[in-house]
Scaffold this motif. Structure first.
Motif, mmCIF file in Angstrom:
data_model
loop_
_atom_site.group_PDB
_atom_site.id
_atom_site.type_symbol
_atom_site.label_atom_id
_atom_site.label_comp_id
_atom_site.label_asym_id
_atom_site.label_seq_id
_atom_site.Cartn_x
_atom_site.Cartn_y
_atom_site.Cartn_z
ATOM 1 N N VAL A 52 -0.340 7.131 -8.748
ATOM 2 C CA VAL A 52 -1.977 6.183 -8.928
ATOM 3 C C VAL A 52 -2.727 4.870 -8.407
ATOM 4 C CG1 VAL A 52 -4.155 6.128 -10.319
ATOM 5 C CG2 VAL A 52 -2.556 7.591 -11.246
ATOM 6 N N PHE A 53 -1.168 3.962 -8.459
ATOM 7 C CA PHE A 53 -1.362 2.976 -8.489
ATOM 8 C C PHE A 53 -1.706 2.981 -6.416
ATOM 9 C CE2 PHE A 53 0.289 -1.111 -6.625
ATOM 10 C CZ PHE A 53 -0.090 -2.120 -6.989
ATOM 11 N N TYR A 54 -0.897 3.475 -5.827
ATOM 12 C CA TYR A 54 -0.515 3.715 -4.216
ATOM 13 C C TYR A 54 -1.763 4.216 -3.477
ATOM 14 C CZ TYR A 54 4.027 2.060 -3.354
ATOM 15 O OH TYR A 54 4.900 1.367 -2.960
ATOM 16 N N SER A 55 -2.301 5.440 -4.369
ATOM 17 C CA SER A 55 -3.961 6.505 -4.210
ATOM 18 C C SER A 55 -4.695 4.959 -4.255
ATOM 19 C CB SER A 55 -4.241 7.070 -4.730
ATOM 20 O OG SER A 55 -3.376 8.259 -4.809
ATOM 21 N N VAL A 56 -4.591 4.571 -4.868
ATOM 22 C CA VAL A 56 -6.156 3.681 -5.202
ATOM 23 C C VAL A 56 -6.069 2.429 -3.686
ATOM 24 C CG1 VAL A 56 -6.613 1.265 -6.146
ATOM 25 C CG2 VAL A 56 -6.225 3.288 -8.166
ATOM 26 N N LEU A 57 -4.648 1.348 -3.970
ATOM 27 C CA LEU A 57 -4.478 1.475 -2.592
ATOM 28 C C LEU A 57 -5.035 1.395 -1.556
ATOM 29 C CD1 LEU A 57 -1.110 -1.207 -3.946
ATOM 30 C CD2 LEU A 57 -3.858 -1.562 -3.960
ATOM 31 N N ASN A 58 -4.168 3.133 -1.576
ATOM 32 C CA ASN A 58 -4.748 3.199 0.384
ATOM 33 C C ASN A 58 -5.892 3.640 0.258
ATOM 34 O OD1 ASN A 58 -2.411 3.720 0.829
ATOM 35 N ND2 ASN A 58 -1.690 5.640 -0.041
ATOM 36 N N PHE A 59 -6.637 3.572 -0.622
ATOM 37 C CA PHE A 59 -7.980 4.233 -0.668
ATOM 38 C C PHE A 59 -9.199 2.533 -0.256
ATOM 39 C CE2 PHE A 59 -12.699 3.787 -2.943
ATOM 40 C CZ PHE A 59 -12.720 5.340 -2.233
ATOM 41 N N ILE A 60 -8.385 1.502 -0.976
ATOM 42 C CA ILE A 60 -9.355 0.402 -0.535
ATOM 43 C C ILE A 60 -8.767 0.223 0.685
ATOM 44 C CG2 ILE A 60 -9.165 -2.436 -0.741
ATOM 45 C CD1 ILE A 60 -8.539 -1.645 -4.047
ATOM 46 N N HIS A 61 -7.786 0.239 0.952
ATOM 47 C CA HIS A 61 -7.171 -0.039 2.290
ATOM 48 C C HIS A 61 -8.243 1.331 3.302
ATOM 49 C CE1 HIS A 61 -3.824 -0.577 5.724
ATOM 50 N NE2 HIS A 61 -4.402 -0.225 5.755
ATOM 51 N N LEU A 62 -8.135 2.178 3.323
ATOM 52 C CA LEU A 62 -8.879 3.081 4.175
ATOM 53 C C LEU A 62 -10.331 2.513 4.340
ATOM 54 C CD1 LEU A 62 -9.731 5.713 5.658
ATOM 55 C CD2 LEU A 62 -10.201 7.073 3.749
ATOM 56 N N VAL A 63 -10.671 1.560 3.106
ATOM 57 C CA VAL A 63 -12.428 1.356 3.146
ATOM 58 C C VAL A 63 -12.403 0.125 3.408
ATOM 59 C CG1 VAL A 63 -14.266 0.187 1.109
ATOM 60 C CG2 VAL A 63 -13.398 2.467 0.893
ATOM 61 N N VAL A 64 -11.313 -0.671 4.045
ATOM 62 C CA VAL A 64 -11.512 -2.355 4.229
ATOM 63 C C VAL A 64 -11.256 -1.875 5.912
ATOM 64 C CG1 VAL A 64 -9.940 -4.184 4.714
ATOM 65 C CG2 VAL A 64 -10.752 -3.004 2.717
ATOM 66 N N ASP A 65 -10.831 -0.392 6.144
ATOM 67 C CA ASP A 65 -9.982 -0.626 8.116
ATOM 68 C C ASP A 65 -11.812 -0.135 8.316
ATOM 69 O OD1 ASP A 65 -7.780 -1.468 7.824
ATOM 70 O OD2 ASP A 65 -6.999 0.074 7.990
ATOM 71 N N VAL A 66 -12.061 0.752 7.137
ATOM 72 C CA VAL A 66 -13.641 1.032 7.828
ATOM 73 C C VAL A 66 -14.587 0.109 8.304
ATOM 74 C CG1 VAL A 66 -16.261 2.516 7.323
ATOM 75 C CG2 VAL A 66 -13.309 3.064 7.082
ATOM 76 N N LEU A 67 -14.769 -1.199 7.678
ATOM 77 C CA LEU A 67 -15.720 -1.969 7.209
ATOM 78 C C LEU A 67 -15.216 -2.619 8.270
ATOM 79 C CD1 LEU A 67 -16.587 -2.172 3.358
ATOM 80 C CD2 LEU A 67 -18.273 -1.123 4.878
ATOM 81 N N LEU A 68 -14.254 -2.591 9.221
ATOM 82 C CA LEU A 68 -13.650 -3.350 9.810
ATOM 83 C C LEU A 68 -15.229 -3.725 11.080
ATOM 84 C CD1 LEU A 68 -9.871 -3.457 10.072
ATOM 85 C CD2 LEU A 68 -11.137 -5.248 10.106
ATOM 86 N N PRO A 69 -15.303 -5.097 12.056
ATOM 87 C CA PRO A 69 -16.207 -4.831 13.147
ATOM 88 C C PRO A 69 -15.669 -4.112 14.018
ATOM 89 C CG PRO A 69 -15.382 -7.127 12.105
ATOM 90 C CD PRO A 69 -14.524 -6.367 11.717
#
Length: 147
Positions: A87-104
């Motif tokens: 679950v911890f890794y899924s949360v980290l992956n989700f955050i990483h995914l969102v951050v990557d989408v928000l990059l310029p």
């Protein structure tokens, strides 16, 4: 479909690690096409990123240790800890995914790979949850055909 959760979990962790390594490799692909990549080996630069490097080592090492522990451990406490790790890794992956989408500058092949890794992580969550809830094997019981 068999209920050998440990085999499924090990296979999913390996697939996850391979995908994560590929994600890292994709970031380095410009090197193979002669594009400029900022690289510095000064002591100041190494000290600035050493924390990130230790975090990356931990991010890769925990699944490796989970694979080994899953091969040799089949008790309730480990199953619960392992489920929490997934679950911890899924949360980290989700955050990483969102951050990557928000990059310029969104790099869509990386987003696609991160989405795939997130979905593999959710599948790992499901199988780890099933294993956590499954009855423990009785390794000391004599098989009925021998009794």
């Amino acid at each position: 479909m068999s209920n050998n959760y440990q085999e499924k979990i090990i296979a999913l962790w390996i697939v996850f690690l391979l995908g994560t390594l590929f994600h890292t490799q994709l970031g380095l692909m410009p090197l193979f096409h002669g594009l400029n990549v900022i690289e510095s080996h000064t002591v100041k630069s190494i000290n600035q990123i050493s924390g990130i490097m230790w975090l990356m080592l931990g991010f890769f090492a925990l699944p490796i240790l989970a694979i080994i522990a899953t091969v040799f451990t089949d008790n309730r406490r480990y199953r619960v800890i392992h489920f929490g790790l997934t679950v911890f890794y899924s949360v980290l992956n989700f955050i990483h995914l969102v951050v990557d989408v928000l990059l310029p500058q969104v790099i869509w092949y990386q987003i696609t790979l991160m989405l795939l890794l997130f979905l593999i992580g959710l599948l790992l969550n499901l199988v780890a949850f099933q294993w956590m809830k499954a009855p423990l094997r009785d390794h000391h019981r004599v098989p009925e055909r021998l009794a």
